[in-house]
Design a protein around this motif. Sequence first.
Motif, PDB file in Angstrom:
ATOM      1  N   ASN B  69     -41.487  75.865  37.528  1.00  0.00           N
ATOM      2  CA  ASN B  69     -41.525  76.514  36.214  1.00  0.00           C
ATOM      3  C   ASN B  69     -42.915  76.478  35.606  1.00  0.00           C
ATOM      4  O   ASN B  69     -43.339  77.420  34.943  1.00  0.00           O
ATOM      5  CB  ASN B  69     -40.565  75.797  35.251  1.00  0.00           C
ATOM      6  CG  ASN B  69     -39.176  76.337  35.386  1.00  0.00           C
ATOM      7  OD1 ASN B  69     -39.000  77.500  35.687  1.00  0.00           O
ATOM      8  ND2 ASN B  69     -38.207  75.465  35.176  1.00  0.00           N
ATOM      9  N   SER B  70     -43.631  75.373  35.845  1.00  0.00           N
ATOM     10  CA  SER B  70     -44.970  75.260  35.254  1.00  0.00           C
ATOM     11  C   SER B  70     -45.878  76.319  35.844  1.00  0.00           C
ATOM     12  O   SER B  70     -46.668  76.941  35.145  1.00  0.00           O
ATOM     13  CB  SER B  70     -45.532  73.873  35.495  1.00  0.00           C
ATOM     14  OG  SER B  70     -45.513  73.577  36.870  1.00  0.00           O
ATOM     15  N   ASN B  73     -45.150  79.723  34.239  1.00  0.00           N
ATOM     16  CA  ASN B  73     -45.776  79.885  32.923  1.00  0.00           C
ATOM     17  C   ASN B  73     -47.270  80.124  33.050  1.00  0.00           C
ATOM     18  O   ASN B  73     -47.851  80.940  32.335  1.00  0.00           O
ATOM     19  CB  ASN B  73     -45.546  78.631  32.067  1.00  0.00           C
ATOM     20  CG  ASN B  73     -44.139  78.574  31.519  1.00  0.00           C
ATOM     21  OD1 ASN B  73     -43.412  79.541  31.569  1.00  0.00           O
ATOM     22  ND2 ASN B  73     -43.765  77.411  31.006  1.00  0.00           N
ATOM     23  N   SER B 205     -39.909  70.538  34.299  1.00  0.00           N
ATOM     24  CA  SER B 205     -39.832  71.511  33.215  1.00  0.00           C
ATOM     25  C   SER B 205     -38.789  71.031  32.226  1.00  0.00           C
ATOM     26  O   SER B 205     -37.891  70.260  32.587  1.00  0.00           O
ATOM     27  CB  SER B 205     -39.452  72.867  33.804  1.00  0.00           C
ATOM     28  OG  SER B 205     -38.881  73.685  32.839  1.00  0.00           O
ATOM     29  N   LEU B 207     -36.041  72.683  29.468  1.00  0.00           N
ATOM     30  CA  LEU B 207     -35.476  73.984  29.117  1.00  0.00           C
ATOM     31  C   LEU B 207     -35.114  74.041  27.639  1.00  0.00           C
ATOM     32  O   LEU B 207     -35.139  73.033  26.944  1.00  0.00           O
ATOM     33  CB  LEU B 207     -34.228  74.240  29.981  1.00  0.00           C
ATOM     34  CG  LEU B 207     -34.490  74.057  31.483  1.00  0.00           C
ATOM     35  CD1 LEU B 207     -33.224  74.182  32.262  1.00  0.00           C
ATOM     36  CD2 LEU B 207     -35.504  75.057  31.950  1.00  0.00           C
ATOM     37  N   LYS B 240     -45.073  73.299  30.293  1.00  0.00           N
ATOM     38  CA  LYS B 240     -43.952  73.311  31.225  1.00  0.00           C
ATOM     39  C   LYS B 240     -42.639  73.682  30.553  1.00  0.00           C
ATOM     40  O   LYS B 240     -41.607  73.754  31.214  1.00  0.00           O
ATOM     41  CB  LYS B 240     -43.783  71.924  31.843  1.00  0.00           C
ATOM     42  CG  LYS B 240     -44.875  71.562  32.804  1.00  0.00           C
ATOM     43  CD  LYS B 240     -44.630  70.168  33.352  1.00  0.00           C
ATOM     44  CE  LYS B 240     -45.696  69.768  34.332  1.00  0.00           C
ATOM     45  NZ  LYS B 240     -45.659  68.348  34.632  1.00  0.00           N
ATOM     46  N   HIS B 242     -39.718  75.943  28.980  1.00  0.00           N
ATOM     47  CA  HIS B 242     -39.268  77.244  29.437  1.00  0.00           C
ATOM     48  C   HIS B 242     -38.144  77.741  28.550  1.00  0.00           C
ATOM     49  O   HIS B 242     -37.368  76.942  28.035  1.00  0.00           O
ATOM     50  CB  HIS B 242     -38.779  77.109  30.881  1.00  0.00           C
ATOM     51  CG  HIS B 242     -38.890  78.366  31.648  1.00  0.00           C
ATOM     52  ND1 HIS B 242     -37.860  79.279  31.712  1.00  0.00           N
ATOM     53  CD2 HIS B 242     -39.893  78.891  32.361  1.00  0.00           C
ATOM     54  CE1 HIS B 242     -38.247  80.309  32.446  1.00  0.00           C
ATOM     55  NE2 HIS B 242     -39.468  80.095  32.850  1.00  0.00           N
ATOM     56  N   ARG B 244     -35.582  79.400  29.440  1.00  0.00           N
ATOM     57  CA  ARG B 244     -34.314  79.465  30.160  1.00  0.00           C
ATOM     58  C   ARG B 244     -33.373  78.372  29.678  1.00  0.00           C
ATOM     59  O   ARG B 244     -33.801  77.351  29.156  1.00  0.00           O
ATOM     60  CB  ARG B 244     -34.605  79.258  31.640  1.00  0.00           C
ATOM     61  CG  ARG B 244     -33.612  79.919  32.559  1.00  0.00           C
ATOM     62  CD  ARG B 244     -34.048  79.766  33.987  1.00  0.00           C
ATOM     63  NE  ARG B 244     -33.763  78.439  34.467  1.00  0.00           N
ATOM     64  CZ  ARG B 244     -34.600  77.721  35.195  1.00  0.00           C
ATOM     65  NH1 ARG B 244     -35.790  78.194  35.498  1.00  0.00           N
ATOM     66  NH2 ARG B 244     -34.262  76.532  35.615  1.00  0.00           N
TER      67      ARG B 244
END
Lengths: 393, 326
Positions: B69-70, B73, B205, B207, B240, B242, B244
């Motif tokens: 995820n990082s 981004n 990450s 969320l 990190k 997100h 989501r």
Amino acid sequence: MWWRSASFILDGQQHQNDGVAPNPESALLSSPSMADSALNPKSNVSAYYQTRAAHHAVITSDWLAQAQAATDDGDSLGSEAQIGGKGEGSGKAFSVIDEFNNWRKQPDLAEAVAAIRALAAAIRKSEATTMMELEIELKKASDSLKSWDATSISLTAGCDLFMRYVTRTSALEYEDFNSAKSRLIERAEKFGEISCKARRIIAMLSQDFIFDGCTILVHGFSRVVLEVMKTAAENKKLFRVLCTKGRPDRTGLRFSNELAKLDVPVKLLIDSAVAYTMDEVDMVFFGADGVVESGGIINMMGTFQIALVAHSMNKPVYVAAESYKFARHYLLNQKDMAPALRPIDFGVPIPSKVEVETSGRDYTPPQYLTLLFTDLGVPTPSVISDELIQLYL
Amino acid sequence: MHPAVYKVGLQYLSGDIWGGNARCIAMFQAFKEAIKDYSTPPEKTLIRDLTARISSYVSFLIECRPLSNSMGNAIKFLKNRIAKLPLVLSESEAKATLMSDVDRFINEKIIIAEKVIVKHAVTKIRDGDVLLTYGASSVVEMILLHAHELGKQFRVVVVDSRPKLEGQLLLRRLVRKGLSCTYTHVNAVSCIMQEVTRVFLGASSVLSNGTVYSRVGTACVAMVAHAFRVPVLVCCEAYKFHERVQLDSICFNELGNPEAISKVHGREDINYLDGFVNQEKLQLLNLVYDATPSDYISMIITDYGMIPPTSVPVIVREYRREHLWS
């Protein structure tokens, strides 16, 4: 009102041995605040609780000893006080504390609001000629107020929030100094007014939650909660209040006195009877000494216990706290905060080998609180962090 | 395919570079090389062609190992910067701007962010603490070393798990600096948790609903800590975070090498699954990440300060705004 106990003698001897020299600038009873500030550096007792005690005239035994010692002392500090009052240009920090103490003498005014007014006065009386200088002076004044009592959360939070609120206007750099200064003063006064009115706003917001025939449990003497009850009584709501006795400050007795004056049916309980009576309670009301970033509150010792009992019996727990009490601490457990020690008088002499838990406050995590009544609205505890992020980032 | 990107891809594939920050920094260094050597082909604009080039590099890297995820981004940031390049810039100026933007991102969002996190986190370590950590997080390692340098007296428990056994690397570095450590396997975490006072975890990450997406096994450790009422502190840089939302560990994850869990390296006598690997009815599931629900997390330490897990969407909102305006 004068609480004589055997330990009065023991405590009196102990404190006189410490050799404290308080300043007797006026008669004993009219300036308990000065005696407190002299007492503050010597013993570990939190000045915040001393002020509360002084306002409500609970004469603790060591205060009595101080008062006695004060009459014997000459007025050596009388002249010092005069000099301090005259030199406005020189001792800036001194005059902020003076102003603060002046405001603090009114028992109805919260400590943080007194600090905010004192800082607003500091801006007004400042002799700075540039913005940078003014900000530095303000920061120094704020630091000296915070260091006066390092354990008071609402004082620290109030000063920090004031600084952020007042210096947040981005257009300050582009104006000439005088208009910028008057703008700062305007914002400062506004903040002071908001803080003063906060109690009324909270009282109005909470009216919807008090229904006819309800039973409310309260703990500790919170002026905000008292305001809520007063407003409810004025609106002719029928409710009754259960008050915990709140040893050792006897806060429950004072609170029940105030409520009795409003003709609200009050019942006093000993602190251990809370679980016993929780069945008949519809909601629990607390004030707060400070609200931390996790959404939890710091309040008088006993709050966490009552919140735990209420939570396990599915009773809503409401906290009434003004927005200037939001602090940037994040506590993980009870011992994570600086302890605010409070003198506890058991009424009988304690053997020397026995330790006494003298902490004056505890931390209630956010999962045990239902709603917070603040002047910014009625949010759940998780919103506190959002407010702080928006203000500080 | 630029050789630097090819090299980084192979390093990901072999597992030489692992960990969110390391992968992100390596990827950016490779992209910087690629941008430096880039020249716009005739008849094409820099912005569109470079974006297409970067996208092709990214698909190559995904083939080697799925993006974390990082990294996602970070790539969004780079594409955003490319798209915002003023058209009047010459090619060399544009390339120089991009490279300095990338440097700034690495510096502000990773390196300085780590320092800020360490500064906040050491205030929560007191003398006499027993700190537990799982796996090997770069930030947690920095926190422990810094607290030791400040002279705080504490013990560390490193919990590790197969097949990666990442904890051993962390352990080696801590012991070398003189910290007193205990090393144990994740099966014993409920026994050791009684003595523990704080748990520090890293994250790949975080969320939007406060769920922490981290190395597999983290959720177990957090759950056991919660049951023992030990505070769990997750240390994660804000880049990190997100948008989501994930409710469980299966809907979005990465599969590792199944051979790694069927064989125990160096123990030939217990390789019972020899020859069983290609069976139809046997599925060897080697999950790399898992999702820890926000109820088990006491606090998240980011470069924006210490926040409760419920405030993550506020940071995502504020962070996006800053990153779009800058």
